[in-house]
Design an enzyme around this catalytic site. Sequence first.
Site, PDB file in Angstrom:
ATOM      1  N   TYR A 135       0.816  -1.211   0.000  1.00  0.00           N
ATOM      2  CA  TYR A 135       0.000   0.000   0.000  1.00  0.00           C
ATOM      3  C   TYR A 135       0.852   1.264   0.000  1.00  0.00           C
ATOM      4  O   TYR A 135       0.432   2.315   0.492  1.00  0.00           O
ATOM      5  CB  TYR A 135      -0.929   0.012   1.218  1.00  0.00           C
ATOM      6  N   LYS A 185       4.920 -15.185   1.052  1.00  0.00           N
ATOM      7  CA  LYS A 185       4.536 -15.830  -0.209  1.00  0.00           C
ATOM      8  C   LYS A 185       5.794 -15.916  -1.074  1.00  0.00           C
ATOM      9  O   LYS A 185       5.807 -15.554  -2.250  1.00  0.00           O
ATOM     10  CB  LYS A 185       3.435 -15.042  -0.910  1.00  0.00           C
ATOM     11  N   ASP A 218      -1.851 -18.062   1.545  1.00  0.00           N
ATOM     12  CA  ASP A 218      -3.004 -18.918   1.263  1.00  0.00           C
ATOM     13  C   ASP A 218      -3.161 -20.008   2.314  1.00  0.00           C
ATOM     14  O   ASP A 218      -4.277 -20.328   2.751  1.00  0.00           O
ATOM     15  CB  ASP A 218      -2.906 -19.520  -0.139  1.00  0.00           C
ATOM     16  N   ASP A 242      -4.148  -7.111   5.938  1.00  0.00           N
ATOM     17  CA  ASP A 242      -5.487  -6.609   5.655  1.00  0.00           C
ATOM     18  C   ASP A 242      -6.442  -7.769   5.378  1.00  0.00           C
ATOM     19  O   ASP A 242      -7.565  -7.826   5.891  1.00  0.00           O
ATOM     20  CB  ASP A 242      -5.417  -5.673   4.452  1.00  0.00           C
ATOM     21  N   ASP A 246      -9.604  -9.371   8.140  1.00  0.00           N
ATOM     22  CA  ASP A 246     -11.024  -9.502   7.792  1.00  0.00           C
ATOM     23  C   ASP A 246     -11.509 -10.928   8.030  1.00  0.00           C
ATOM     24  O   ASP A 246     -12.654 -11.141   8.464  1.00  0.00           O
ATOM     25  CB  ASP A 246     -11.259  -9.091   6.340  1.00  0.00           C
TER      26      ASP A 246
END
Length: 350
Positions: A135, A185, A218, A242, A246
């Site tokens: 970001y 990742k 993942d 982020d 959630d």
Amino acid sequence: MSGHKIALLPGDGIGSEVIDASLQVLDKAAQRFGFTLNYTRFDWSCDTYLRTGRMMPEDGIEQLRKSNSILLGAVGWPQKVPDAVSLHGLLLPIRKAFDLYVNARPHKLLAGVTGPLRAEAFDILCIRENTEGEYSGAGGRVHVGTPEEVAVETSVFTRRGVERILRYGFEQARKRSRRLASVTKSNAQKHSMVFWDEVTEQVARDYPDVSVTRYHIDAIAARFVMQPETLDVVVASNLFGDILTDIGAAIQGGLGFAASANVNPNGGVPSMFEPVHGSAPDIAGRGIANPLATIWSAALMLDHLGESAGAAAILEAMSRVTAKGNVKTPDQGGRATTSEVAAAVAAELS
């Protein structure tokens, strides 16, 4: 008697409703534990943007700098102002100006709350890097509107940024279960995430008492759903954090319980505390928003200010209210108003 200057940013939609509700609880905690909270309200919102062309005044950051902490309600009303404008006009400038590089979000089931999973107990502290990474805003578009249009969004990872968020995570793990999960990742992102893994390994040498497990994003997303009780402190980049938070909000019963802290651990600037449920324009003004995420955020704020007894008492009061199950907002299957839930929590503090 200790005193704290609190900047209130109600913002948009249900923001003012949940902020006002949280003040009922904060004032009760202050009264019980012998400290004072002096509030200054800043009514900066999407309506401010429509009137002035800015989400906050040019000297907004300097006005906020005079406070010890910031309590935020919600930012954004997409039907009025694009999210990219509201977010970059208020929330992100505050995070960057005060270098609030830690975004910490607790995920656990309060007593009496039923989540969507079979897991009955988990307690995850998700720590998200808050100022760089995916970001960072580096990039651009060329040949806009043509068949040759190109959009580039560049992630920026600095050694300073990655190391300091990892060290914060290790310190929290040392206080809790001495277990840390680092989210990566590196099998696909051979530059940024391999770098993240290397810094994790280097920092881990200074914390031999903390057990470190590396998860691909993942795989750990699936673990949040299938085995959340196996996780404790989770450290992730801006984007991965982020996403995971959630999921964490979903498994703890919904966004009505999702609290967060935007913190600069070095101090000297106001840290910012907020629920993450958004402005919910569809229910704004109806007085039915769940205030518990904001009250929980307010408790995180008190803990950061050194009022740990008051913070713990608020969390205990919330848990007693949810355990009884007779005062719930509609998102939890009840009929109580925002104010009634806050009043119930405040009553438990007595």
